[in-house]
Design an enzyme around this catalytic site. Structure first.
Site, PDB file in Angstrom:
ATOM      1  CG  ASN A   1      26.353  22.220  60.308  1.00  0.00           C
ATOM      2  OD1 ASN A   1      26.001  23.290  60.783  1.00  0.00           O
ATOM      3  ND2 ASN A   1      27.622  21.865  60.200  1.00  0.00           N
TER       4      ASN A   1
ATOM      5  CG  HIS B   1      23.552  11.631  57.971  1.00  0.00           C
ATOM      6  ND1 HIS B   1      23.985  12.617  58.824  1.00  0.00           N
ATOM      7  CD2 HIS B   1      24.441  11.617  56.950  1.00  0.00           C
ATOM      8  CE1 HIS B   1      25.065  13.186  58.332  1.00  0.00           C
ATOM      9  NE2 HIS B   1      25.361  12.597  57.200  1.00  0.00           N
TER      10      HIS B   1
ATOM     11  CB  ALA C   1      24.790  15.455  55.104  1.00  0.00           C
TER      12      ALA C   1
END
Ligand SMILES: NC(=O)C1=CN([C@@H]2O[C@H](COP(=O)(O)OP(=O)(O)OC[C@H]3O[C@@H](n4cnc5c(N)ncnc54)[C@H](OP(=O)(O)O)[C@@H]3O)[C@@H](O)[C@H]2O)C=CC1
Ligand SMILES: O=C([O-])CC(=O)C(=O)O
Length: 258
Positions: free
Chosen positions: A181, A210, A117
């Site tokens: 993750n 993120h 991601a």
């Protein structure tokens, strides 16, 4: 026609399959007994690991969860089958990380940890050697994505951002096995000891965000990934499946299967 394997057939696996021409790949998915998942015509299901190994897939993509990595990936690698692992947080268990490395050596098969991601991991790998390197990773998602966690803590993020967690990447990967993750991918690149992790429920978050801030003798860097959610699973970024497809394509090229 190439045969490829999958572990699980949820949001990510479905998106990975749809990225390849249906007449070029025959997929075999390892599912739990009684899963009852509807499958496209070029995907067949097995419920036992030896049945998946028996069809000798050129490579397998895990998109099921950290437990599935522990249960299946070492045996696939021992059998010589290269494996792409989405649930990279599984490597927060040092025993499992060592088993994967040993199985990969014994079987002569690579395991690939995709960027998932986020991105920028090459930068983090480069500064990992510097003793003063420090990295801060923040997962920022809208409160709806953390509704269960906010409810169980009796918190509301309606009026402002709330930090749900602050700690090490290993704690994060274990506390949030389906959602952190990416934090462990950062840890694998920079070194777990150099990374702190924050999880924030933020009403102003534009998507699955993120953030990576890095500081070292080499300079400073900040990365921000504002990811569109997968239509079927709003907690999973659509980027993750794209990253697995890229990693799988690279693996097949390396192995001379494309
Ligand atoms: N590296 C990264 O950046 C990211 C990694 N991930 C990882 O990918 C995983 C999958 O994500 P996503 O597709 O969104 O999740 P989904 O919940 O949509 O799909 C997971 C699928 O895996 C199946 N499954 C779970 N455990 C097993 C098992 N032991 N054996 C066989 N099948 C199993 C589930 O089946 P059932 O219905 O039977 O439970 C389900 O079909 C996440 O759990 C996470 O670990 C996700 C996002 C980003
Ligand atoms: O897809 C995402 O945005 C992040 C995620 O679930 C994970 O890191 O496990």
């Amino acid at each position: 026609m190439v045969t490829l394997g999958l572990i699980g057939f949820g949001t990510i696996a479905r998106e990975v399959v749809s990225a390849f021409p249906p007449d070029a790949v025959r997929w075999v998915a390892l599912l739990r007994e009684g899963a009852g998942t509807p499958l496209p015509p070029n995907v067949s299901a097995v419920t036992r690991l030896d049945a998946l190994i028996g069809v000798r897939p050129r490579a397998v993509v895990e998109a099921a969860g950290q437990e599935a990595v522990a249960a299946y990936a070492p045996a696939l690698l021992e059998a010589g089958i290269p494996t792409v692992i989405a649930s990279v947080g599984a490597l927060s268990d040092p025993g499992l990380a060592a088993r994967l490395a040993g199985a990969s050596r014994n079987g002569g098969a690579r395991f690939v940890l995709p960027s998932g991601a986020l991105g920028g991991l090459d930068y983090l790998r480069a500064i990992a050697a510097l003793p003063d390197a420090r990295v801060r990773y923040t997962s920022r998602k809208p409160p709806a994505a953390w509704a269960a966690e906010l409810n169980s803590a009796g918190l509301s993020a309606d009026n402002g951002a709330i930090t749900l967690f602050e700690g090490t990447p290993t704690e994060a990967a274990r506390l949030y096995p389906r959602n952190l993750n990416a934090a462990f991918a950062v840890a694998l690149a920079a070194g777990a000891g150099k990374v702190t992790v924050r999880v924030v429920a933020d009403p102003k978050a534009a998507g699955n965000t993120h953030e990576i801030e890095a500081e070292s003798a080499a300079g400073t860097a900040s990365f921000r990934f504002v990811n569109a959610p997968s239509p079927d699973n709003p907690k999973t970024s659509a980027l993750t499946a794209l990253s697995l497809v890229a990693a799988l394509g690279e693996l097949l090229d390396l192995e001379g299967h494309r």
